[in-house]
Design a protein around this motif. Sequence first.
Motif, PDB file in Angstrom:
ATOM      1  N   LEU A 301       0.804  -1.168   0.031  1.00 26.15           N
ATOM      2  CA  LEU A 301       0.200  -0.074  -0.024  1.00 26.15           C
ATOM      3  C   LEU A 301       0.764   1.158  -0.060  1.00 26.15           C
ATOM      4  O   LEU A 301       0.593   2.254  -0.697  1.00 26.15           O
ATOM      5  CB  LEU A 301      -0.898  -0.053   1.293  1.00 26.15           C
ATOM      6  CG  LEU A 301      -2.252   0.656   1.133  1.00 26.15           C
ATOM      7  CD1 LEU A 301      -3.002   0.067  -0.094  1.00 26.15           C
ATOM      8  CD2 LEU A 301      -3.005   0.509   2.499  1.00 26.15           C
ATOM      9  N   LEU A 302       1.892   1.243   0.894  1.00 26.58           N
ATOM     10  CA  LEU A 302       2.812   2.490   0.616  1.00 26.58           C
ATOM     11  C   LEU A 302       3.612   2.703  -0.510  1.00 26.58           C
ATOM     12  O   LEU A 302       3.492   3.819  -0.803  1.00 26.58           O
ATOM     13  CB  LEU A 302       4.021   2.074   1.861  1.00 26.58           C
ATOM     14  CG  LEU A 302       4.956   3.388   1.774  1.00 26.58           C
ATOM     15  CD1 LEU A 302       4.528   4.481   2.769  1.00 26.58           C
ATOM     16  CD2 LEU A 302       6.085   2.656   2.858  1.00 26.58           C
ATOM     17  N   MET A 303       4.012   1.391  -1.225  1.00 33.55           N
ATOM     18  CA  MET A 303       4.533   1.675  -2.486  1.00 33.55           C
ATOM     19  C   MET A 303       3.503   2.309  -3.481  1.00 33.55           C
ATOM     20  O   MET A 303       3.693   3.056  -4.358  1.00 33.55           O
ATOM     21  CB  MET A 303       4.824   0.408  -3.072  1.00 33.55           C
ATOM     22  CG  MET A 303       5.602   0.271  -4.390  1.00 33.55           C
ATOM     23  SD  MET A 303       6.095  -1.343  -4.878  1.00 33.55           S
ATOM     24  CE  MET A 303       4.804  -2.080  -5.221  1.00 33.55           C
ATOM     25  N   LEU A 304       2.426   1.803  -3.498  1.00 36.19           N
ATOM     26  CA  LEU A 304       1.283   2.129  -4.460  1.00 36.19           C
ATOM     27  C   LEU A 304       0.796   3.795  -4.186  1.00 36.19           C
ATOM     28  O   LEU A 304       0.604   4.510  -5.122  1.00 36.19           O
ATOM     29  CB  LEU A 304      -0.019   1.302  -4.267  1.00 36.19           C
ATOM     30  CG  LEU A 304      -1.287   1.758  -5.166  1.00 36.19           C
ATOM     31  CD1 LEU A 304      -1.071   1.555  -6.540  1.00 36.19           C
ATOM     32  CD2 LEU A 304      -2.567   1.007  -4.742  1.00 36.19           C
ATOM     33  N   TYR A 305       0.584   4.110  -2.843  1.00 31.68           N
ATOM     34  CA  TYR A 305       0.203   5.442  -2.579  1.00 31.68           C
ATOM     35  C   TYR A 305       1.208   6.393  -3.065  1.00 31.68           C
ATOM     36  O   TYR A 305       0.990   7.555  -3.502  1.00 31.68           O
ATOM     37  CB  TYR A 305      -0.157   5.588  -1.091  1.00 31.68           C
ATOM     38  CG  TYR A 305      -1.550   5.086  -0.733  1.00 31.68           C
ATOM     39  CD1 TYR A 305      -2.321   4.221  -1.442  1.00 31.68           C
ATOM     40  CD2 TYR A 305      -2.167   5.421   0.435  1.00 31.68           C
ATOM     41  CE1 TYR A 305      -3.446   3.730  -0.949  1.00 31.68           C
ATOM     42  CE2 TYR A 305      -3.436   4.989   0.810  1.00 31.68           C
ATOM     43  CZ  TYR A 305      -4.061   4.232   0.011  1.00 31.68           C
ATOM     44  OH  TYR A 305      -5.293   3.879   0.514  1.00 31.68           O
TER      45      TYR A 305
END
Length: 408
Positions: A301-305
């Motif tokens: 999620l961190l990478m996507l955001y």
Amino acid sequence: MLAEKSAAPPQLGVKATSNLRWAFILVTSLFFMWGLSYGLLDVLNKHFQETLHVTKAQSGLLQAAYFGAYFLVALPAGYFMDKKGYKAGILVGLCLYALGALLFVPAASANSFGAFLFALFVIACGLGCLETAANPYATVLGDTQGAERRLNLAQSFNGLGQFIGPMIGGTLFFSATQGASGDQSAVKVTYVAIAVLVLLIALLFSRTRLPDIREEERPEQGEIAQGLWQHKHFVGGVITQFFYVAAQVGVGAFFINYATEHWSDVSNQSASYLLSIAMICFMIGRFFSTWLMGRVKPATLLMLYSLINILLCGVVMLSIDGISVVALIGVFFFMSIMFPTIFALGVKNMGKHTKRASSFMIMAIVGGAIMPYFMGALADRYSTALSYLLPLLCFAVVFVYGMQQRRR
């Protein structure tokens, strides 16, 4: 951090669950209070440009004083709590917060930018103590597998405070009686009220018995001994946190400037309300993403955001009337989980090093002290839109860390 457990810490006994729940509620109130302080900071930035006639670069010194204090106080706060415990650190932090808020009274009377900087510095020293205590405390008040979700939940109330701050500041600081006249009475009243509220919270903490979880940070038998800086996920987390906080603070510091410049007929007060909408997005992002973490790995999620925010910052730099402001508001939603997720990933499974690791994570907040000045200098020399290139580059660093932790 802790070795993995599926239940509450054993030394707390059968009543551990209820004790941990109440402790978590009290600690969560701290996240709201420093969110409120930070939400007011970005409004003060523009307010002092108007009333004290400082440049954008000079107004960035507000963030420098504020986040510079985190850098100075984090390690001493960590050592203090090693000796006295988390509760003592929280009480010291709350008292410094209240003192700094009360220092706004002589600063407002003197109408002195330097005095305001000092008052904010004292407030931030208190907040540095609170964050050094509350962030790791929230992660260990329960099983380690839920650490990221638990910290994101607590940080969601930080988002609530950040939403309310601009609403208060926009309504009071940009009213008809304020503005270019240099009247700081609304600023004075606001911070006296905050001081009273903070002291009431300190009283509640002083009368509440909190579980001392320092023992939980000791490694279990058989755990491999490693030095603090041998943990690559921690080192990467500190570096990434520096750049993330730089991005977050920079994005908010010149939001009002950007909105008034890139949306026709938007006043300072209206832009403050738009900032509150951005903070609502930030808060919703925290709650929604905390739920989403039950289905998607935090690192993914961190990478996507961060990737989405790189694209949104590109739209902000295009200076499309209205649309770019909406994109800037969107950045807040996707920033929502970054600080607590980077923090939790960075200090996870650190055992006896947890408190020191947390201190360095808080020290990394100094990135927020540096970014606004450089963004302000770019804005003064070229344009506010171009200054958002710097947050874009910071989100690229977050993307790389997320990708590394996802593989790990």
